[in-house]
Design a protein around this motif. Structure first.
Motif, mmCIF file in Angstrom:
data_model
loop_
_atom_site.group_PDB
_atom_site.id
_atom_site.type_symbol
_atom_site.label_atom_id
_atom_site.label_comp_id
_atom_site.label_asym_id
_atom_site.label_seq_id
_atom_site.Cartn_x
_atom_site.Cartn_y
_atom_site.Cartn_z
ATOM 1 N N VAL A 29 22.420 8.344 24.368
ATOM 2 C CA VAL A 29 22.801 7.327 25.351
ATOM 3 C C VAL A 29 22.425 5.918 24.893
ATOM 4 O O VAL A 29 21.308 5.678 24.428
ATOM 5 C CB VAL A 29 22.143 7.638 26.718
ATOM 6 N N PRO A 30 23.346 4.963 25.015
ATOM 7 C CA PRO A 30 22.991 3.560 24.747
ATOM 8 C C PRO A 30 21.990 3.077 25.799
ATOM 9 O O PRO A 30 22.002 3.559 26.937
ATOM 10 C CB PRO A 30 24.341 2.825 24.901
ATOM 11 N N GLU A 31 21.162 2.141 25.433
ATOM 12 C CA GLU A 31 20.103 1.675 26.331
ATOM 13 C C GLU A 31 20.649 1.177 27.662
ATOM 14 O O GLU A 31 20.066 1.433 28.720
ATOM 15 C CB GLU A 31 19.297 0.570 25.645
ATOM 16 N N ASP A 32 21.790 0.492 27.611
ATOM 17 C CA ASP A 32 22.318 -0.093 28.846
ATOM 18 C C ASP A 32 23.015 0.922 29.750
ATOM 19 O O ASP A 32 23.470 0.582 30.839
ATOM 20 C CB ASP A 32 23.274 -1.252 28.530
ATOM 21 N N GLU A 33 23.090 2.165 29.323
ATOM 22 C CA GLU A 33 23.705 3.206 30.154
ATOM 23 C C GLU A 33 22.694 4.268 30.581
ATOM 24 O O GLU A 33 23.059 5.259 31.217
ATOM 25 C CB GLU A 33 24.874 3.853 29.415
ATOM 26 N N ALA A 34 21.432 4.043 30.261
ATOM 27 C CA ALA A 34 20.394 5.031 30.577
ATOM 28 C C ALA A 34 20.224 5.218 32.086
ATOM 29 O O ALA A 34 20.028 6.338 32.567
ATOM 30 C CB ALA A 34 19.074 4.621 29.943
ATOM 31 N N SER A 35 20.306 4.135 32.845
ATOM 32 C CA SER A 35 20.153 4.237 34.301
ATOM 33 C C SER A 35 21.260 5.077 34.917
ATOM 34 O O SER A 35 21.018 5.906 35.805
ATOM 35 C CB SER A 35 20.135 2.845 34.939
ATOM 36 N N ALA A 36 22.480 4.850 34.452
ATOM 37 C CA ALA A 36 23.609 5.621 34.968
ATOM 38 C C ALA A 36 23.455 7.093 34.616
ATOM 39 O O ALA A 36 23.743 7.979 35.438
ATOM 40 C CB ALA A 36 24.923 5.070 34.409
ATOM 41 N N LEU A 37 22.979 7.362 33.414
ATOM 42 C CA LEU A 37 22.753 8.752 33.011
ATOM 43 C C LEU A 37 21.685 9.396 33.888
ATOM 44 O O LEU A 37 21.830 10.543 34.322
ATOM 45 C CB LEU A 37 22.334 8.810 31.544
ATOM 46 N N ALA A 38 20.623 8.649 34.169
ATOM 47 C CA ALA A 38 19.566 9.178 35.042
ATOM 48 C C ALA A 38 20.138 9.565 36.401
ATOM 49 O O ALA A 38 19.764 10.598 36.977
ATOM 50 C CB ALA A 38 18.455 8.147 35.205
ATOM 51 N N GLY A 39 21.054 8.761 36.902
ATOM 52 C CA GLY A 39 21.676 9.061 38.189
ATOM 53 C C GLY A 39 22.468 10.351 38.166
ATOM 54 O O GLY A 39 22.425 11.136 39.116
ATOM 55 N N VAL A 40 23.184 10.576 37.074
ATOM 56 C CA VAL A 40 23.951 11.819 36.950
ATOM 57 C C VAL A 40 23.016 13.016 36.820
ATOM 58 O O VAL A 40 23.195 14.042 37.485
ATOM 59 C CB VAL A 40 24.911 11.759 35.742
ATOM 60 N N LEU A 41 22.002 12.889 35.982
ATOM 61 C CA LEU A 41 21.063 13.991 35.791
ATOM 62 C C LEU A 41 20.336 14.334 37.089
ATOM 63 O O LEU A 41 20.054 15.501 37.365
ATOM 64 C CB LEU A 41 20.046 13.649 34.701
ATOM 65 N N ALA A 42 20.059 13.322 37.896
ATOM 66 C CA ALA A 42 19.343 13.555 39.151
ATOM 67 C C ALA A 42 20.148 14.420 40.113
ATOM 68 O O ALA A 42 19.572 15.096 40.972
ATOM 69 C CB ALA A 42 18.984 12.225 39.805
ATOM 70 N N THR A 43 21.470 14.432 39.961
ATOM 71 C CA THR A 43 22.287 15.277 40.832
ATOM 72 C C THR A 43 22.073 16.760 40.541
ATOM 73 O O THR A 43 22.488 17.611 41.326
ATOM 74 C CB THR A 43 23.788 14.965 40.676
ATOM 75 N N GLN A 44 21.421 17.066 39.428
ATOM 76 C CA GLN A 44 21.189 18.458 39.047
ATOM 77 C C GLN A 44 19.779 18.943 39.414
ATOM 78 O O GLN A 44 19.430 20.099 39.144
ATOM 79 C CB GLN A 44 21.405 18.617 37.543
ATOM 80 N N LEU A 45 18.977 18.085 40.009
ATOM 81 C CA LEU A 45 17.637 18.497 40.429
ATOM 82 C C LEU A 45 17.721 19.662 41.408
ATOM 83 O O LEU A 45 18.565 19.679 42.302
ATOM 84 C CB LEU A 45 16.904 17.319 41.067
ATOM 85 N N GLY A 46 16.840 20.627 41.204
ATOM 86 C CA GLY A 46 16.829 21.808 42.045
ATOM 87 C C GLY A 46 17.683 22.933 41.514
ATOM 88 O O GLY A 46 17.720 24.024 42.086
ATOM 89 N N ARG A 47 18.355 22.693 40.409
ATOM 90 C CA ARG A 47 19.276 23.677 39.851
ATOM 91 C C ARG A 47 18.563 24.742 39.005
ATOM 92 O O ARG A 47 17.659 24.437 38.244
ATOM 93 C CB ARG A 47 20.300 22.945 38.978
ATOM 94 N N GLY A 48 19.015 25.987 39.129
ATOM 95 C CA GLY A 48 18.663 27.039 38.183
ATOM 96 C C GLY A 48 17.241 27.560 38.245
ATOM 97 O O GLY A 48 16.479 27.293 39.175
ATOM 98 N N GLY A 49 16.892 28.329 37.217
ATOM 99 C CA GLY A 49 15.568 28.929 37.096
ATOM 100 C C GLY A 49 14.600 28.015 36.366
ATOM 101 O O GLY A 49 14.882 26.842 36.119
ATOM 102 N N ARG A 50 13.455 28.565 35.996
ATOM 103 C CA ARG A 50 12.387 27.756 35.393
ATOM 104 C C ARG A 50 12.836 27.021 34.139
ATOM 105 O O ARG A 50 12.530 25.850 33.953
ATOM 106 C CB ARG A 50 11.173 28.642 35.078
ATOM 107 N N ALA A 51 13.528 27.739 33.250
ATOM 108 C CA ALA A 51 13.915 27.128 31.980
ATOM 109 C C ALA A 51 14.859 25.953 32.201
ATOM 110 O O ALA A 51 14.730 24.901 31.569
ATOM 111 C CB ALA A 51 14.564 28.164 31.069
ATOM 112 N N THR A 52 15.810 26.125 33.099
ATOM 113 C CA THR A 52 16.762 25.053 33.377
ATOM 114 C C THR A 52 16.077 23.869 34.028
ATOM 115 O O THR A 52 16.312 22.710 33.659
ATOM 116 C CB THR A 52 17.900 25.576 34.281
ATOM 117 N N ARG A 53 15.214 24.134 34.991
ATOM 118 C CA ARG A 53 14.511 23.026 35.662
ATOM 119 C C ARG A 53 13.625 22.266 34.685
ATOM 120 O O ARG A 53 13.559 21.031 34.717
ATOM 121 C CB ARG A 53 13.679 23.570 36.833
#
Length: 213
Positions: free
Chosen positions: A122-146
């Motif tokens: 990820v380019p530095e100026d797109e890191a915040s947007a990436l964090a937002g997308v990744l945050a939508t996956q919080l709570g997903r899956g088993g231990r390894a995925t989390r």
């Protein structure tokens, strides 16, 4: 060349690994397509890792177009292994192809590989947007995925603070708990060691990778 290509398809995993090692030791553009194709079907994790290594030994000008094409494959292993290889190559020209669709892929192993690749490219100026997308996956899956998601978020640094704070007030207790675990791991990296050790033992016991409990 024909003999080496045949060895990549051999019934013996040790023969396939030796073929991949030979290709990586003496890179030849004529083998790139065969390596990528084998990645999509190879059942043995250690052979897949050798195939990835062999691909990293070739010029990105040759490997990137072929790997990026695999990201659109209907086969999960083709997508996950291409993402894994792209993360090893580390060429940021791959970044635009790491779409939200891949980052939220229904297959856990594909998603995990996408997260790892994304935080590396990820380019530095797109890191915040990436964090937002990744945050939508919080709570997903088993231990390894989390744990994979937590580590990916932490790798982005301070930009994750707003999304973690928001997730800690989410209506879903799984999301709240995962956000809290991520913050704990951020400030105490050793807190994830027990999960990592348990996951490694589980992988050895199953003799495979990428499966959840």
């Amino acid at each position: 060349m024909t003999r080496t290509l045949q060895a990549l398809e051999h019934s013996s995993s040790s023969v396939r690994m030796r073929a991949a090692l030979a290709i990586g030791t003496s890179p030849d553009p004529r083998f790139v397509d065969a390596l990528v194709e084998r990645c999509a079907t190879e059942p043995e994790p250690y052979v897949r890792e050798t195939l990835t290594w062999a691909l990293t030994r070739h010029s990105p000008a040759l490997t990137l177009p072929r790997l990026l094409g695999e990201l659109r494959s209907e086969h999960a292993q083709a997508r996950s292994q291409a993402l894994h290889t792209l993360s090893k190559i580390g060429d940021r020209r791959a970044w635009p192809s790491l779409t939200r669709t891949l980052l939220t892929d229904a297959d856990d192993e594909v998603a995990r590989c996408a997260w790892r690749a994304a935080v590396l490219l990820v380019p530095e100026d797109e890191a915040s947007a990436l964090a937002g997308v990744l945050a939508t996956q919080l709570g997903r899956g088993g231990r390894a995925t989390r744990l994979s998601l937590s580590r990916a978020l932490i790798a982005l640094g301070e930009v994750i603070t707003p999304v973690l704070r928001a997730a800690m007030t989410d209506a879903d207790p799984r999301v709240r708990g995962h956000a809290e675990d991520t913050e704990r791991l951020w400030y105490d990296p050793d807190s994830g060691s027990e999960d990592a050790i348990e996951e490694a033992r589980r992988v050895v016991a199953l003799g495979t990778t990428g499966q959840e409990e």
